[in-house]
Scaffold this motif. Structure first.
Motif, PDB file in Angstrom:
ATOM      1  N   SER A 220       0.820  -1.200   0.000  1.00 49.87           N
ATOM      2  CA  SER A 220       0.000   0.000   0.000  1.00 49.87           C
ATOM      3  C   SER A 220       0.863   1.263   0.000  1.00 49.87           C
ATOM      4  N   PHE A 221       1.897   1.262   0.825  1.00 51.35           N
ATOM      5  CA  PHE A 221       2.786   2.415   0.917  1.00 51.35           C
ATOM      6  C   PHE A 221       3.530   2.618  -0.402  1.00 51.35           C
ATOM      7  N   SER A 222       3.967   1.526  -0.997  1.00 53.37           N
ATOM      8  CA  SER A 222       4.683   1.603  -2.269  1.00 53.37           C
ATOM      9  C   SER A 222       3.791   2.161  -3.369  1.00 53.37           C
ATOM     10  N   GLY A 223       2.504   1.842  -3.305  1.00 55.90           N
ATOM     11  CA  GLY A 223       1.576   2.362  -4.286  1.00 55.90           C
ATOM     12  C   GLY A 223       1.445   3.871  -4.215  1.00 55.90           C
ATOM     13  N   LEU A 224       1.586   4.434  -3.006  1.00 57.49           N
ATOM     14  CA  LEU A 224       1.481   5.876  -2.826  1.00 57.49           C
ATOM     15  C   LEU A 224       2.735   6.603  -3.295  1.00 57.49           C
ATOM     16  N   PHE A 225       3.902   6.030  -2.975  1.00 55.23           N
ATOM     17  CA  PHE A 225       5.159   6.730  -3.229  1.00 55.23           C
ATOM     18  C   PHE A 225       5.879   6.247  -4.483  1.00 55.23           C
ATOM     19  N   GLY A 226       5.331   5.265  -5.150  1.00 55.35           N
ATOM     20  CA  GLY A 226       5.844   4.861  -6.453  1.00 55.35           C
ATOM     21  C   GLY A 226       7.315   4.490  -6.450  1.00 55.35           C
ATOM     22  N   GLU A 227       8.042   4.973  -7.443  1.00 59.05           N
ATOM     23  CA  GLU A 227       9.458   4.646  -7.612  1.00 59.05           C
ATOM     24  C   GLU A 227      10.289   5.026  -6.408  1.00 59.05           C
ATOM     25  N   ALA A 228       9.910   6.086  -5.726  1.00 60.84           N
ATOM     26  CA  ALA A 228      10.672   6.541  -4.560  1.00 60.84           C
ATOM     27  C   ALA A 228      10.716   5.480  -3.466  1.00 60.84           C
ATOM     28  N   SER A 229       9.650   4.680  -3.364  1.00 63.28           N
ATOM     29  CA  SER A 229       9.582   3.679  -2.300  1.00 63.28           C
ATOM     30  C   SER A 229      10.648   2.599  -2.432  1.00 63.28           C
ATOM     31  N   LYS A 230      11.191   2.424  -3.643  1.00 66.29           N
ATOM     32  CA  LYS A 230      12.227   1.416  -3.842  1.00 66.29           C
ATOM     33  C   LYS A 230      13.493   1.745  -3.052  1.00 66.29           C
ATOM     34  N   LYS A 231      13.643   2.998  -2.698  1.00 61.01           N
ATOM     35  CA  LYS A 231      14.816   3.416  -1.936  1.00 61.01           C
ATOM     36  C   LYS A 231      14.748   2.974  -0.473  1.00 61.01           C
ATOM     37  N   LEU A 232      13.593   2.477  -0.055  1.00 56.93           N
ATOM     38  CA  LEU A 232      13.421   2.090   1.339  1.00 56.93           C
ATOM     39  C   LEU A 232      13.848   0.658   1.626  1.00 56.93           C
ATOM     40  N   GLY A 233      14.038  -0.143   0.595  1.00 60.14           N
ATOM     41  CA  GLY A 233      14.349  -1.550   0.812  1.00 60.14           C
ATOM     42  C   GLY A 233      13.094  -2.346   1.119  1.00 60.14           C
ATOM     43  N   GLY A 234      13.266  -3.587   1.509  1.00 57.08           N
ATOM     44  CA  GLY A 234      12.126  -4.449   1.827  1.00 57.08           C
ATOM     45  C   GLY A 234      11.602  -4.202   3.230  1.00 57.08           C
ATOM     46  N   PHE A 235      10.562  -4.948   3.576  1.00 56.71           N
ATOM     47  CA  PHE A 235       9.958  -4.853   4.911  1.00 56.71           C
ATOM     48  C   PHE A 235       9.786  -6.286   5.429  1.00 56.71           C
ATOM     49  N   PRO A 236      10.878  -6.893   5.928  1.00 55.95           N
ATOM     50  CA  PRO A 236      10.806  -8.283   6.399  1.00 55.95           C
ATOM     51  C   PRO A 236       9.913  -8.410   7.631  1.00 55.95           C
ATOM     52  N   PRO A 237       9.256  -9.539   7.800  1.00 58.17           N
ATOM     53  CA  PRO A 237       8.409  -9.743   8.976  1.00 58.17           C
ATOM     54  C   PRO A 237       9.232  -9.873  10.251  1.00 58.17           C
ATOM     55  N   VAL A 238       8.590  -9.573  11.370  1.00 49.66           N
ATOM     56  CA  VAL A 238       9.234  -9.620  12.681  1.00 49.66           C
ATOM     57  C   VAL A 238       8.722 -10.835  13.452  1.00 49.66           C
ATOM     58  N   ASP A 239       9.621 -11.485  14.153  1.00 51.32           N
ATOM     59  CA  ASP A 239       9.265 -12.608  15.020  1.00 51.32           C
ATOM     60  C   ASP A 239       8.248 -12.124  16.050  1.00 51.32           C
TER      61      ASP A 239
END
Length: 293
Positions: free
Chosen positions: A107-126
């Motif tokens: 959802s966040f990537s959809g808002l910020f488009g190409e810029a969101s790629k600069k954030l890296g992934g979002f791995p799950p937390v234990d």
């Protein structure tokens, strides 16, 4: 990095490649705390900054997440791999998003488009590392009080330690629009009425220092909060009026940026993306209110 007080430090991780977009905060002491951790792309930079302060990752006692968006929390899994004794504190509804962040990330990537790629992934937390935010908890000799501020996002929590408030996105100062600031607001969670109520509530607190995620800190909390109240009301009127004139989301955003963003601290390309997300959030909120009538 900037020293806020004797035991509080602000770290700019240059999220999105933008200087002055996001501050994360480190509270030193017997039970060190991080207020937000930034995206996964910035984890190494965060750990390096902690080293400059004189702390190792494995000394962190708490990782307090104000919200579960990737720019604030995307780096929590890689951080916890090194901060092995840290407890992750998050809004109760944020627990499931950290355990399975795929939808939030998408959802966040959809808002910020190409810029969101600069954030890296979002791995799950234990899940065993995650704690639902209590009303308050001990931070060495101090008491840390959790303050719910759902206007920006229903899962947003802020933190008061003594007379210092870590206000997350309850207000912002980095998107300057003339004499006002464009508020941090993201669809579909933004709620104008709750946002203004959050600011009214913060005005009632006894504060000496206000630490903002977007961006930096101030020793004049009342002035900053009051200006943010004026700003969100101004922004709401601008968006509503331009929408009534028949302008699209893109046209409203472009109009606001071209007319008011003369001395913006963020780059103009990113500011357009930032403002567009906020315009969409406000329009959705206006539509929800009209539907209820």
């Amino acid at each position: 990095m900037a020293k806020v007080s004797d035991d509080v430090y602000a770290v700019d991780l240059h999220v999105f490649g933008e200087k002055g977009y996001l501050s994360v905060y480190f509270v030193a002491g017997d039970e060190p705390l991080l207020f937000d951790v930034g995206p996964s792309s910035s984890t190494d930079d965060l750990i390096e900054a902690l080293g400059e302060i004189g702390y190792r990752a494995n000394e962190i006692r708490y990782a307090f997440l104000s919200q579960v968006y990737p720019d604030h929390a995307g780096g929590i899994a890689p951080l916890i791999e090194r901060a092995v004794d840290a407890r992750v504190i998050v809004h109760p509804s944020g627990v499931r998003h950290l355990s399975d962040p795929a939808k939030t990330h998408q959802s966040f990537s959809g808002l910020f488009g190409e810029a969101s790629k600069k954030l890296g992934g979002f791995p799950p937390v234990d899940p065993s590392k995650i704690t639902q935010a209590p009303a308050e908890f001990s931070l060495g000799k101090k008491v840390a009080k959790v303050i719910y501020c759902p206007g920006h996002a229903y899962h947003q929590i802020c933190l008061q330690v003594g007379e210092t408030l870590f206000a997350a996105d309850a207000l912002s100062t980095n998107a300057k629009m003339g004499e006002y600031y464009f508020p941090v607001s993201l669809p579909p969670a933004f709620d104008y009425q709750k946002y203004t109520q959050d600011l009214d509530n913060l005005l009632s607190l006894r504060l000496e220092t206000l630490c903002l995620s977007h961006f930096g800190f101030t020793k004049n909390p009342t002035d900053a909060i009051t200006k943010s109240l004026e700003s969100v009301k101004w922004a709401r009127i601008q968006v509503d009026n331009l929408s009534r004139d028949g302008l699209s989301v893109d046209e409203i955003s472009q109009t606001l940026v071209e007319k008011y963003a003369k001395n913006a601290e963020l780059s103009m390309d990113f500011l357009r993306v930032y403002v567009k997300a906020g315009v969409l959030a406000m329009l959705q909120n206006i539509q929800r209110l009209q539907t209820r009538k």
